[in-house]
Design a protein around this motif. Sequence first.
Motif, PDB file in Angstrom:
ATOM      1  N   ALA A  27       0.823  -1.211   0.000  1.00 19.47           N
ATOM      2  CA  ALA A  27       0.000   0.000   0.000  1.00 19.47           C
ATOM      3  C   ALA A  27       0.856   1.261   0.000  1.00 19.47           C
ATOM      4  O   ALA A  27       0.409   2.320  -0.462  1.00 19.47           O
ATOM      5  CB  ALA A  27      -0.936   0.004   1.213  1.00 19.47           C
ATOM      6  N   THR A  28       2.069   1.168   0.505  1.00 20.97           N
ATOM      7  CA  THR A  28       2.929   2.353   0.553  1.00 20.97           C
ATOM      8  C   THR A  28       3.694   2.584  -0.750  1.00 20.97           C
ATOM      9  O   THR A  28       3.961   3.733  -1.107  1.00 20.97           O
ATOM     10  CB  THR A  28       3.945   2.234   1.700  1.00 20.97           C
ATOM     11  N   GLY A  29       4.040   1.504  -1.460  1.00 18.32           N
ATOM     12  CA  GLY A  29       4.848   1.688  -2.659  1.00 18.32           C
ATOM     13  C   GLY A  29       4.371   0.923  -3.867  1.00 18.32           C
ATOM     14  O   GLY A  29       5.048   0.920  -4.905  1.00 18.32           O
ATOM     15  N   GLY A  30       3.223   0.251  -3.764  1.00 22.75           N
ATOM     16  CA  GLY A  30       2.697  -0.488  -4.897  1.00 22.75           C
ATOM     17  C   GLY A  30       3.287  -1.880  -4.999  1.00 22.75           C
ATOM     18  O   GLY A  30       4.166  -2.282  -4.217  1.00 22.75           O
ATOM     19  N   LEU A  31       2.809  -2.627  -5.994  1.00 27.99           N
ATOM     20  CA  LEU A  31       3.239  -4.008  -6.174  1.00 27.99           C
ATOM     21  C   LEU A  31       4.728  -4.131  -6.486  1.00 27.99           C
ATOM     22  O   LEU A  31       5.319  -5.196  -6.278  1.00 27.99           O
ATOM     23  CB  LEU A  31       2.425  -4.661  -7.294  1.00 27.99           C
ATOM     24  N   ARG A  32       5.339  -3.051  -6.939  1.00 26.36           N
ATOM     25  CA  ARG A  32       6.770  -3.120  -7.276  1.00 26.36           C
ATOM     26  C   ARG A  32       7.645  -3.394  -6.050  1.00 26.36           C
ATOM     27  O   ARG A  32       8.798  -3.813  -6.181  1.00 26.36           O
ATOM     28  CB  ARG A  32       7.213  -1.820  -7.945  1.00 26.36           C
ATOM     29  N   LEU A  33       7.092  -3.162  -4.847  1.00 24.67           N
ATOM     30  CA  LEU A  33       7.847  -3.420  -3.621  1.00 24.67           C
ATOM     31  C   LEU A  33       7.626  -4.832  -3.086  1.00 24.67           C
ATOM     32  O   LEU A  33       8.115  -5.166  -2.006  1.00 24.67           O
ATOM     33  CB  LEU A  33       7.463  -2.409  -2.535  1.00 24.67           C
ATOM     34  N   SER A  34       6.919  -5.668  -3.835  1.00 24.89           N
ATOM     35  CA  SER A  34       6.617  -7.013  -3.345  1.00 24.89           C
ATOM     36  C   SER A  34       7.852  -7.846  -3.008  1.00 24.89           C
ATOM     37  O   SER A  34       7.751  -8.751  -2.167  1.00 24.89           O
ATOM     38  CB  SER A  34       5.742  -7.762  -4.358  1.00 24.89           C
ATOM     39  N   PRO A  35       9.053  -7.615  -3.620  1.00 28.20           N
ATOM     40  CA  PRO A  35      10.216  -8.408  -3.200  1.00 28.20           C
ATOM     41  C   PRO A  35      10.530  -8.312  -1.701  1.00 28.20           C
ATOM     42  O   PRO A  35      11.140  -9.223  -1.137  1.00 28.20           O
ATOM     43  CB  PRO A  35      11.350  -7.825  -4.038  1.00 28.20           C
ATOM     44  N   LEU A  36      10.094  -7.221  -1.043  1.00 25.80           N
ATOM     45  CA  LEU A  36      10.324  -7.099   0.397  1.00 25.80           C
ATOM     46  C   LEU A  36       9.554  -8.164   1.183  1.00 25.80           C
ATOM     47  O   LEU A  36       9.881  -8.441   2.345  1.00 25.80           O
ATOM     48  CB  LEU A  36       9.927  -5.706   0.879  1.00 25.80           C
ATOM     49  N   LEU A  37       8.535  -8.753   0.561  1.00 26.24           N
ATOM     50  CA  LEU A  37       7.731  -9.754   1.251  1.00 26.24           C
ATOM     51  C   LEU A  37       8.484 -11.060   1.476  1.00 26.24           C
ATOM     52  O   LEU A  37       7.973 -11.964   2.141  1.00 26.24           O
ATOM     53  CB  LEU A  37       6.445 -10.031   0.455  1.00 26.24           C
ATOM     54  N   VAL A  38       9.694 -11.168   0.959  1.00 31.99           N
ATOM     55  CA  VAL A  38      10.486 -12.390   1.162  1.00 31.99           C
ATOM     56  C   VAL A  38      11.108 -12.430   2.563  1.00 31.99           C
ATOM     57  O   VAL A  38      11.584 -13.478   3.004  1.00 31.99           O
ATOM     58  CB  VAL A  38      11.588 -12.498   0.081  1.00 31.99           C
ATOM     59  N   ILE A  39      11.080 -11.328   3.291  1.00 31.24           N
ATOM     60  CA  ILE A  39      11.770 -11.247   4.589  1.00 31.24           C
ATOM     61  C   ILE A  39      11.289 -12.313   5.580  1.00 31.24           C
ATOM     62  O   ILE A  39      12.122 -12.969   6.231  1.00 31.24           O
ATOM     63  CB  ILE A  39      11.636  -9.824   5.172  1.00 31.24           C
ATOM     64  N   PRO A  40       9.971 -12.541   5.752  1.00 31.30           N
ATOM     65  CA  PRO A  40       9.567 -13.613   6.673  1.00 31.30           C
ATOM     66  C   PRO A  40      10.120 -14.980   6.289  1.00 31.30           C
ATOM     67  O   PRO A  40      10.432 -15.798   7.170  1.00 31.30           O
ATOM     68  CB  PRO A  40       8.034 -13.585   6.583  1.00 31.30           C
ATOM     69  N   ALA A  41      10.246 -15.244   4.986  1.00 33.63           N
ATOM     70  CA  ALA A  41      10.787 -16.537   4.551  1.00 33.63           C
ATOM     71  C   ALA A  41      12.242 -16.685   4.975  1.00 33.63           C
ATOM     72  O   ALA A  41      12.669 -17.777   5.389  1.00 33.63           O
ATOM     73  CB  ALA A  41      10.653 -16.681   3.038  1.00 33.63           C
ATOM     74  N   LEU A  42      13.003 -15.610   4.869  1.00 35.95           N
ATOM     75  CA  LEU A  42      14.398 -15.662   5.296  1.00 35.95           C
ATOM     76  C   LEU A  42      14.486 -15.942   6.797  1.00 35.95           C
ATOM     77  O   LEU A  42      15.287 -16.767   7.241  1.00 35.95           O
ATOM     78  CB  LEU A  42      15.102 -14.345   4.955  1.00 35.95           C
ATOM     79  N   ALA A  43      13.621 -15.270   7.560  1.00 37.73           N
ATOM     80  CA  ALA A  43      13.613 -15.495   9.009  1.00 37.73           C
ATOM     81  C   ALA A  43      13.176 -16.918   9.339  1.00 37.73           C
ATOM     82  O   ALA A  43      13.776 -17.592  10.194  1.00 37.73           O
ATOM     83  CB  ALA A  43      12.689 -14.483   9.687  1.00 37.73           C
ATOM     84  N   GLY A  44      12.128 -17.398   8.665  1.00 37.30           N
ATOM     85  CA  GLY A  44      11.633 -18.748   8.930  1.00 37.30           C
ATOM     86  C   GLY A  44      12.649 -19.809   8.580  1.00 37.30           C
ATOM     87  O   GLY A  44      12.785 -20.816   9.293  1.00 37.30           O
ATOM     88  N   GLY A  45      13.364 -19.623   7.476  1.00 34.88           N
ATOM     89  CA  GLY A  45      14.378 -20.597   7.088  1.00 34.88           C
ATOM     90  C   GLY A  45      15.476 -20.717   8.127  1.00 34.88           C
ATOM     91  O   GLY A  45      15.951 -21.814   8.418  1.00 34.88           O
ATOM     92  N   VAL A  46      15.854 -19.591   8.716  1.00 34.83           N
ATOM     93  CA  VAL A  46      16.893 -19.610   9.759  1.00 34.83           C
ATOM     94  C   VAL A  46      16.370 -20.270  11.031  1.00 34.83           C
ATOM     95  O   VAL A  46      17.074 -21.054  11.681  1.00 34.83           O
ATOM     96  CB  VAL A  46      17.378 -18.179  10.044  1.00 34.83           C
ATOM     97  N   LEU A  47      15.106 -19.989  11.402  1.00 32.09           N
ATOM     98  CA  LEU A  47      14.541 -20.525  12.641  1.00 32.09           C
ATOM     99  C   LEU A  47      14.352 -22.039  12.589  1.00 32.09           C
ATOM    100  O   LEU A  47      14.315 -22.698  13.636  1.00 32.09           O
ATOM    101  CB  LEU A  47      13.198 -19.853  12.931  1.00 32.09           C
TER     102      LEU A  47
END
Length: 402
Positions: free
Chosen positions: A155-175
Amino acid sequence: MAGVPRNHTIILLAVGHACVDVYQGAVAALVPFFLAERAYTYAAASGVVLAASLLSSVAQPLFGALTDRWAMPWLLPTSTLLGGAGIALSGVTGSYPLTLAFAALSGIGVAAYHPEAARVARLASRGSHTAMGWFSLGGNIGFALAPLLVAVVVATGGLRLSPLLVIPALAGGVLCLPALRALRATTRPGSTAAAPTRDDDRGSFVRLSLAVVCRSIAFTGLSTFLALYAHQRTGGGTPAGTAALVVLYLGGAVGTVIGGNLANRWDRVTVVRWSYLLTVVAVAGVVFIPGPAFFVFVALTSAGLYVPFSLQVTLGQDYLPTRVGTASGITLGLTVSIGGLASPVLGAVADATSLQVALIPLIAMPALAWLLFRSLPEPGTPSPAQPAEPANATGGLPRADR
């Protein structure tokens, strides 16, 4: 579930589960943005949900069958990253086929995660449906956080910022890594899992699976269109839609905890049966009651649909004690994801008529689930000639790691 290490393992698995199920919730949360930025129709937007669900529906039982033959703990971090990558890439292309492909990629990641994660959680908890409830709670929290995460990023930057949504996956993979190390330390060579004490009850498992399908259709149909429907019923804008999704997903966290506690007092089948009966009224309220009360009925629907969630997983594992991975893959996978198959049908009906007309059939889904549960037995219920087994740390159920 005794001992601090085991508790820590369940907590880590629950948090990792949250990081994965963010991506199941994110698909529905992205629908309003696909409509706004790409002018998708209801049917086209629900096709994205279908893409994430279809391959997941087929793949989860296959992964479950594989985990019954071989332990594959490496699937947990790998599938977490795959699920996140698909959603992260879905917003960077204007191509509808590529969007569908990335959604499907995420669905495969989710499919690969759940059967093995449920097997590992059962090992760590020694078959406790209470502990499985906490594991499921992690997934519900991930669902609840998905619309907030999508709203903050997209909502703040449009669909072009969707790559930021990978952050939970990085955290989950480490956990996942310390959780698997802790489990390996408690199952060293020489320790053996308890052998199943019952034969498979395939008939009951089939009826259970059909009930989960009904629940899945109701939940997926609501989650796909709830944000849009909230605009109409409450007169609010995008924040009202986001709030409705948060209530739907967060109420599920409450329902999961309530379900585990109720099952410690009554048997699981009874708890699930009453939950579905009450959910019929709650879904009818969502469809027909406007204004602020709309959110109350969304919360009741969420709790009603999630009280059975972890209980159905352990019921499935107990109905198929020799095939825990397959049971997990079906109850957490095929029957859950198959609800996405109904989304394009609902979208087509909404395009031709209205969202309200499209959502009315969802009222019947928990009623059908209730009917299916009426004839289901509680696994391990003693016959009149047998004394009841004393309640133990597994909620009164026989302990079985597999």
